[in-house]
Design a protein around this motif. Structure first.
Motif, PDB file in Angstrom:
ATOM      1  N   MET A   1       0.803  -1.353  -0.063  1.00  0.00           N
ATOM      2  CA  MET A   1      -0.090  -0.072   0.050  1.00  0.00           C
ATOM      3  C   MET A   1       0.953   1.296   0.158  1.00  0.00           C
ATOM      4  N   ASP A   2       0.851   1.854  -0.896  1.00  0.00           N
ATOM      5  CA  ASP A   2       1.563   3.458  -1.028  1.00  0.00           C
ATOM      6  C   ASP A   2       0.989   4.393  -0.302  1.00  0.00           C
TER       7      ASP A   2
ATOM      8  N   TYR B   1      -8.892   9.495   4.637  1.00  0.00           N
ATOM      9  CA  TYR B   1      -9.687  10.653   4.418  1.00  0.00           C
ATOM     10  C   TYR B   1     -11.348   9.968   4.217  1.00  0.00           C
ATOM     11  N   MET B   2     -11.359   8.853   3.420  1.00  0.00           N
ATOM     12  CA  MET B   2     -12.833   8.049   3.518  1.00  0.00           C
ATOM     13  C   MET B   2     -13.046   7.910   4.769  1.00  0.00           C
TER      14      MET B   2
ATOM     15  N   GLY C   1      -3.217   5.235   1.542  1.00  0.00           N
ATOM     16  CA  GLY C   1      -3.309   5.134   2.804  1.00  0.00           C
ATOM     17  C   GLY C   1      -3.975   6.627   3.318  1.00  0.00           C
ATOM     18  N   MET C   2      -3.488   7.453   2.743  1.00  0.00           N
ATOM     19  CA  MET C   2      -4.241   8.995   2.907  1.00  0.00           C
ATOM     20  C   MET C   2      -5.656   9.155   2.461  1.00  0.00           C
TER      21      MET C   2
END
Length: 191
Positions: A1-2, A11-12, A6-7
Protein backbone atom coordinates in the motif's frame (compact mmCIF):
# COMPACT_ATOMS: atom_id res chain seq x y z
CA UNK A 1 0.00 0.00 0.00
CA UNK A 2 1.53 3.31 -1.02
CA UNK A 3 1.26 6.63 0.82
CA UNK A 4 -1.57 7.92 -1.37
CA UNK A 5 -3.73 4.88 -0.80
CA UNK A 6 -3.24 5.24 2.95
CA UNK A 7 -4.14 8.93 2.83
CA UNK A 8 -7.23 8.19 0.73
CA UNK A 9 -8.33 5.47 3.15
CA UNK A 10 -7.88 7.82 6.12
CA UNK A 11 -9.79 10.57 4.33
CA UNK A 12 -12.67 8.23 3.47
CA UNK A 13 -12.81 6.89 7.04
CA UNK A 14 -12.92 10.47 8.40
CA UNK A 15 -15.64 11.37 5.89
CA UNK A 16 -17.77 8.36 6.84
CA UNK A 17 -17.25 9.16 10.53
CA UNK A 18 -18.36 12.79 10.02
CA UNK A 19 -21.48 11.68 8.13
CA UNK A 20 -22.40 9.25 10.92
CA UNK A 21 -21.82 11.85 13.66
CA UNK A 22 -23.75 14.48 11.66
CA UNK A 23 -26.70 12.14 11.16
CA UNK A 24 -26.69 11.22 14.84
CA UNK A 25 -26.65 14.90 15.91
CA UNK A 26 -29.49 15.64 13.47
CA UNK A 27 -31.65 12.78 14.81
CA UNK A 28 -31.07 13.75 18.45
CA UNK A 29 -31.70 17.44 17.75
CA UNK A 30 -34.89 16.74 15.78
CA UNK A 31 -36.15 14.45 18.55
CA UNK A 32 -35.53 17.12 21.20
CA UNK A 33 -37.11 19.76 18.98
CA UNK A 34 -40.22 17.59 18.54
CA UNK A 35 -40.57 17.48 22.34
CA UNK A 36 -40.26 21.29 22.54
CA UNK A 37 -42.84 21.66 19.76
CA UNK A 38 -45.23 19.38 21.64
CA UNK A 39 -44.84 21.52 24.80
CA UNK A 40 -45.56 24.66 22.78
CA UNK A 41 -48.73 23.19 21.35
CA UNK A 42 -47.51 22.75 17.78
CA UNK A 43 -49.86 20.32 16.10
CA UNK A 44 -47.85 17.66 14.32
CA UNK A 45 -44.45 17.21 15.85
CA UNK A 46 -43.32 15.82 12.48
CA UNK A 47 -42.45 19.45 11.71
CA UNK A 48 -39.34 19.03 13.87
CA UNK A 49 -37.97 16.42 11.46
CA UNK A 50 -38.13 18.52 8.28
CA UNK A 51 -34.84 20.36 7.65
CA UNK A 52 -35.09 24.18 7.44
CA UNK A 53 -38.85 24.11 8.16
CA UNK A 54 -38.11 22.96 11.71
CA UNK A 55 -35.94 26.00 12.26
CA UNK A 56 -38.63 28.24 10.76
CA UNK A 57 -41.16 26.87 13.29
CA UNK A 58 -38.54 27.33 16.03
CA UNK A 59 -38.14 31.01 15.04
CA UNK A 60 -41.93 31.40 15.01
CA UNK A 61 -42.18 29.97 18.54
CA UNK A 62 -39.43 32.42 19.53
CA UNK A 63 -41.49 35.35 18.22
CA UNK A 64 -39.26 36.00 15.21
CA UNK A 65 -40.33 36.01 11.59
CA UNK A 66 -39.78 32.49 10.25
CA UNK A 67 -38.78 34.00 6.91
CA UNK A 68 -35.53 35.21 8.49
CA UNK A 69 -34.35 31.60 8.31
CA UNK A 70 -34.77 31.55 4.53
CA UNK A 71 -33.09 34.95 4.20
CA UNK A 72 -30.09 33.69 6.14
CA UNK A 73 -29.87 30.37 4.30
CA UNK A 74 -30.21 32.14 0.96
CA UNK A 75 -27.61 34.75 1.85
CA UNK A 76 -25.20 32.09 3.09
CA UNK A 77 -25.54 30.06 -0.11
CA UNK A 78 -25.50 32.96 -2.58
CA UNK A 79 -22.65 34.87 -0.98
CA UNK A 80 -20.43 31.97 0.02
CA UNK A 81 -18.70 32.16 -3.35
CA UNK A 82 -17.24 35.57 -2.46
CA UNK A 83 -16.36 34.56 1.06
CA UNK A 84 -18.98 36.40 3.11
CA UNK A 85 -21.67 33.74 3.34
CA UNK A 86 -20.50 32.90 6.86
CA UNK A 87 -21.95 36.24 8.03
CA UNK A 88 -25.45 34.96 7.22
CA UNK A 89 -24.70 31.67 8.99
CA UNK A 90 -23.63 33.67 12.02
CA UNK A 91 -26.82 35.75 11.76
CA UNK A 92 -28.86 32.53 11.70
CA UNK A 93 -27.10 31.29 14.84
CA UNK A 94 -27.66 34.62 16.62
CA UNK A 95 -31.32 34.67 15.52
CA UNK A 96 -31.64 31.14 16.87
CA UNK A 97 -30.24 32.41 20.17
CA UNK A 98 -32.83 35.19 20.28
CA UNK A 99 -35.58 32.67 19.54
CA UNK A 100 -34.15 30.36 22.22
CA UNK A 101 -34.22 33.27 24.69
CA UNK A 102 -37.92 33.93 23.97
CA UNK A 103 -38.80 30.22 24.12
CA UNK A 104 -36.90 30.00 27.40
CA UNK A 105 -39.00 32.89 28.72
CA UNK A 106 -42.17 31.04 27.77
CA UNK A 107 -40.89 28.02 29.66
CA UNK A 108 -39.99 30.02 32.76
CA UNK A 109 -36.21 29.86 32.28
CA UNK A 110 -33.86 32.52 33.61
CA UNK A 111 -32.17 34.95 31.21
CA UNK A 112 -28.75 33.33 31.61
CA UNK A 113 -30.12 29.98 30.50
CA UNK A 114 -29.74 31.10 26.88
CA UNK A 115 -25.96 30.57 27.27
CA UNK A 116 -26.64 26.86 26.69
CA UNK A 117 -27.59 27.84 23.12
CA UNK A 118 -23.86 27.79 22.33
CA UNK A 119 -24.44 24.02 22.04
CA UNK A 120 -28.00 23.84 20.62
CA UNK A 121 -28.60 20.09 21.21
CA UNK A 122 -27.79 20.61 24.91
CA UNK A 123 -30.18 23.57 25.16
CA UNK A 124 -32.91 21.64 23.34
CA UNK A 125 -32.40 18.57 25.52
CA UNK A 126 -32.72 20.53 28.75
CA UNK A 127 -35.83 22.35 27.55
CA UNK A 128 -37.39 19.24 26.01
CA UNK A 129 -37.28 17.22 29.20
CA UNK A 130 -37.84 20.04 31.69
CA UNK A 131 -41.05 20.00 33.71
CA UNK A 132 -42.01 23.61 32.98
CA UNK A 133 -45.26 24.09 31.01
CA UNK A 134 -45.54 26.45 28.03
CA UNK A 135 -46.77 29.94 28.97
CA UNK A 136 -48.12 31.86 26.00
CA UNK A 137 -49.01 34.85 28.22
CA UNK A 138 -45.43 36.18 28.14
CA UNK A 139 -45.25 39.89 27.25
CA UNK A 140 -44.83 40.61 23.54
CA UNK A 141 -41.31 40.78 22.16
CA UNK A 142 -39.69 44.20 21.94
CA UNK A 143 -39.60 43.83 18.16
CA UNK A 144 -43.29 42.88 17.85
CA UNK A 145 -43.99 46.14 16.00
CA UNK A 146 -40.96 45.85 13.69
CA UNK A 147 -41.90 45.02 10.11
CA UNK A 148 -38.77 42.93 9.44
CA UNK A 149 -38.35 40.94 12.67
CA UNK A 150 -41.93 40.51 13.88
CA UNK A 151 -43.81 37.30 13.27
CA UNK A 152 -47.00 37.95 11.34
CA UNK A 153 -47.10 34.56 9.63
CA UNK A 154 -50.16 32.43 10.36
CA UNK A 155 -49.61 28.68 10.12
CA UNK A 156 -52.24 26.16 11.11
CA UNK A 157 -51.21 24.32 14.23
CA UNK A 158 -48.41 26.70 15.25
CA UNK A 159 -49.03 29.23 18.07
CA UNK A 160 -48.77 32.91 17.20
CA UNK A 161 -46.72 35.67 18.79
CA UNK A 162 -48.36 38.01 21.27
CA UNK A 163 -49.39 41.21 19.52
CA UNK A 164 -47.76 44.51 20.42
CA UNK A 165 -51.11 45.64 21.88
CA UNK A 166 -50.77 43.17 24.71
CA UNK A 167 -53.19 40.59 23.35
CA UNK A 168 -52.31 37.03 24.17
CA UNK A 169 -52.36 34.92 21.00
CA UNK A 170 -54.59 31.88 20.72
CA UNK A 171 -52.81 28.69 21.67
CA UNK A 172 -52.94 26.00 19.02
CA UNK A 173 -55.92 23.85 19.75
CA UNK A 174 -56.82 25.83 22.85
CA UNK A 175 -59.26 28.59 23.67
CA UNK A 176 -58.79 32.07 22.30
CA UNK A 177 -57.46 34.32 25.04
CA UNK A 178 -57.11 38.07 24.76
CA UNK A 179 -58.22 41.34 26.15
CA UNK A 180 -61.55 41.17 27.96
CA UNK A 181 -64.47 42.08 25.76
CA UNK A 182 -67.17 44.31 27.20
CA UNK A 183 -70.58 42.66 27.40
CA UNK A 184 -73.08 43.76 24.80
CA UNK A 185 -75.58 44.90 27.38
CA UNK A 186 -73.78 45.73 30.63
CA UNK A 187 -75.77 45.68 33.85
CA UNK A 188 -77.67 48.87 34.45
CA UNK A 189 -77.61 50.03 30.83
CA UNK A 190 -80.85 50.91 29.09
CA UNK A 191 -81.90 48.48 26.38
Amino acid sequence: MDIYSGMLAAYMAALVGMVIVGALVYVVTAFFMSKVFAKAGVQGTWKAWVPVYNFMVFFKLGDLSPWLVLYCFGGAILLSWIGIGFIFSLALFVGGGVAAYRIGMKLGKETGFVAFWLIPPVWLGIVAFGKEPWNSAVAPAQWAGNAFLADRTVWDGVPMQAAATGDVPPHAGGPVVGRPVAPENPAGADA
